[in-house]
Scaffold this motif. Structure first.
Motif, short mmCIF file in Angstrom:
data_model
loop_
_atom_site.label_atom_id
_atom_site.label_comp_id
_atom_site.label_asym_id
_atom_site.label_seq_id
_atom_site.Cartn_x
_atom_site.Cartn_y
_atom_site.Cartn_z
N ALA A 331 0.74 -1.07 0.35
CA ALA A 331 -0.13 0.42 -0.26
C ALA A 331 0.61 1.31 0.10
O ALA A 331 0.38 2.36 -0.62
N ASN A 332 1.53 1.32 0.89
CA ASN A 332 3.13 2.47 0.95
C ASN A 332 3.75 2.48 -0.53
O ASN A 332 4.90 3.39 -0.31
N ARG A 333 3.52 1.57 -1.33
CA ARG A 333 4.71 1.59 -2.41
C ARG A 333 5.28 2.80 -3.06
O ARG A 333 6.00 3.19 -3.25
N TRP A 334 3.93 3.95 -3.36
CA TRP A 334 4.32 5.71 -3.43
C TRP A 334 5.06 5.52 -3.24
O TRP A 334 5.63 6.37 -3.24
N LYS A 335 5.07 5.54 -1.70
CA LYS A 335 6.79 6.34 -0.87
C LYS A 335 6.95 6.07 -0.98
O LYS A 335 7.84 6.51 -0.68
N HIS A 336 7.67 5.62 -1.07
CA HIS A 336 9.07 4.94 -1.31
C HIS A 336 9.37 4.65 -2.59
O HIS A 336 10.08 5.73 -2.62
N ARG A 337 8.47 4.91 -3.42
CA ARG A 337 9.33 5.93 -4.67
C ARG A 337 9.23 7.21 -4.37
O ARG A 337 10.53 7.88 -5.04
N LEU A 338 9.01 8.09 -3.59
CA LEU A 338 9.04 9.46 -3.34
C LEU A 338 10.07 9.36 -3.10
O LEU A 338 10.80 11.00 -2.26
N VAL A 339 10.57 8.90 -1.62
CA VAL A 339 11.82 8.93 -0.95
C VAL A 339 12.64 7.99 -1.05
O VAL A 339 13.92 8.66 -0.31
N TYR A 340 12.79 7.21 -1.88
CA TYR A 340 14.22 6.43 -1.86
C TYR A 340 14.74 6.39 -3.28
O TYR A 340 13.66 5.98 -4.09
N SER A 341 16.32 5.85 -2.97
CA SER A 341 16.31 5.73 -4.70
C SER A 341 16.73 4.27 -5.31
O SER A 341 17.25 3.97 -5.98
N ASP A 342 16.29 3.70 -3.93
CA ASP A 342 16.34 2.02 -4.35
C ASP A 342 14.85 1.86 -5.13
O ASP A 342 13.98 2.16 -4.45
#
Length: 364
Positions: A331-342
């Protein structure tokens, strides 16, 4: 009528800047008892109940239903009492370490609180400290001289309990096993932590405060990681806003923004800076030029105030906990894309490996 989220932001802004002229009576005039109760619950959940209380004039407090006014006032008093107890515990720890010539730096809660108009109204959870590379020696001293057992079951810090307060003794600042990019951040934090910083006295013992450039990166990355993994409260943003105001002119914004762009945190940085300006009263000239993405800013603020993933973590059954964490991660993958380069797959594998290294963290 303003929404409860909008009213919360009005109260918090007023509480952060007590000298500013701010008449909120009209905005709260039509609030009924149920709306006040929901607003109070939102303040508590966001970690800003005491700051919001500070934002109310005496006349506005009289508008609260009497039972809620008493409950809110007692909650603020309890926040202050917990803060005072933790401060005394930190003072005793600083004295203990000082007696052994071990310097101690206070991280997160206590250091952040000193930027607040009323420090004791910034609620603190654990006490976080860093001992300039002497963590293992200090933990051994605690066991030998005070009989305090130290838990080594988590990444990047050990943990012990002092007078009922959980203390996290950091040997590094972020979990380098959780994702590859954390290693770059950790190396930079270790360098910045050794820069000259302020020393304050706490009950007669010296306590180092994080250097401004260290704290700028540390607070940003810490908020970003919690935001991506689960959620953050408005208190993370009030910490950021007051840090920016308190350390005006002492933050190397160019270096921070360059690194944020390298790490793909620049859009998150822009979003929290814009929110700090628009809703928390930070003067725009204190921040670097903000690239505004209004849709993203609204999405980040909404996610903070009303997280999209609202499942309650199950207790006990480890398979249910793993399933819960997998659903939350997706569910939080959009936030991952927002804050990580990984990449997502890389991060998933690193996170799984991190939990395998310290199995008890699976349940946390």
């Amino acid at each position: 009528m303003k929404s409860e989220e909008e009213l919360l932001l009005c109260l918090v802004r007023a509480g952060l800047h007590p000298g500013e002229e701010c008449d909120l009576l009209a905005a709260f005039a039509d609030l009924d008892a149920q709306s006040w109760a929901r607003l109070y619950r939102l303040c508590v959940d966001q970690g800003v109940a005491a700051v919001a209380w500070d934002g109310m004039s005496d006349a506005l407090r009289q508008c609260l239903p009497l039972p809620l006014r008493i409950r809110w006032a007692l909650a603020v008093e309890q926040i202050g009492q917990r803060y005072d107890h933790q401060r005394r515990v930190l003072g005793r720890l600083a004295a203990f370490y000082s007696a052994h010539s071990i310097p101690v730096m206070g991280l997160k809660g206590y250091a952040a609180s000193l930027c607040y108009p009323i420090p004791s109204h910034r609620p603190c959870g654990d006490i976080d400290i860093w001992l300039f590379g002497r963590q293992a020696e200090a933990d051994a001293l605690l066991l030998r001289e005070k009989g305090i057992r130290v838990d080594n079951g988590e990444h990047h810090h050990t943990k012990f309990i002092a007078d009922g307060v959980v203390v996290e003794n950091h040997y590094d600042f972020i979990n380098i096993h959780a994702r590859a990019s954390n290693r770059l951040v950790e190396r930079r934090l270790q360098q910045l932590a050794l820069l000259p910083g302020q020393i304050v006295m706490i009950d007669g013992s010296p306590l180092h405060l994080p250097p401004p450039d260290f704290n700028a990166l540390f607070l940003l990355r810490h908020a970003a990681m919690h935001f991506a993994a689960a959620e953050i409260g408005l208190r993370h943003l009030t910490d950021w806003a007051l840090f920016v105001e308190h350390y005006r002119g002492r933050i190397d914004w160019e270096a921070l923004t360059d690194l944020a762009r390298e790490l793909n945190m620049h859009r998150f940085l822009d979003a929290i800076n814009a929110i700090s300006i628009d809703f928390l009263g930070v003067a725009p000239e204190l921040l670097p030029s903000v690239h505004r993405d209004e849709a993203l800013q609204r999405r980040v603020l909404h996610e903070i105030l009303a997280p999209g993933f609202s499942e309650i973590k199950p207790r006990g059954n480890i398979l249910k906990v793993v399933g819960f964490k997998a659903r939350r991660w997706w569910a939080n993958r959009w936030k991952h894309r927002l804050v990580y380069s990984d990449g997502l797959v890389s991060s998933f594998l690193h996170s799984a490996w991190s939990h395998l290294l310290k199995p008890r963290t699976i349940r946390r």
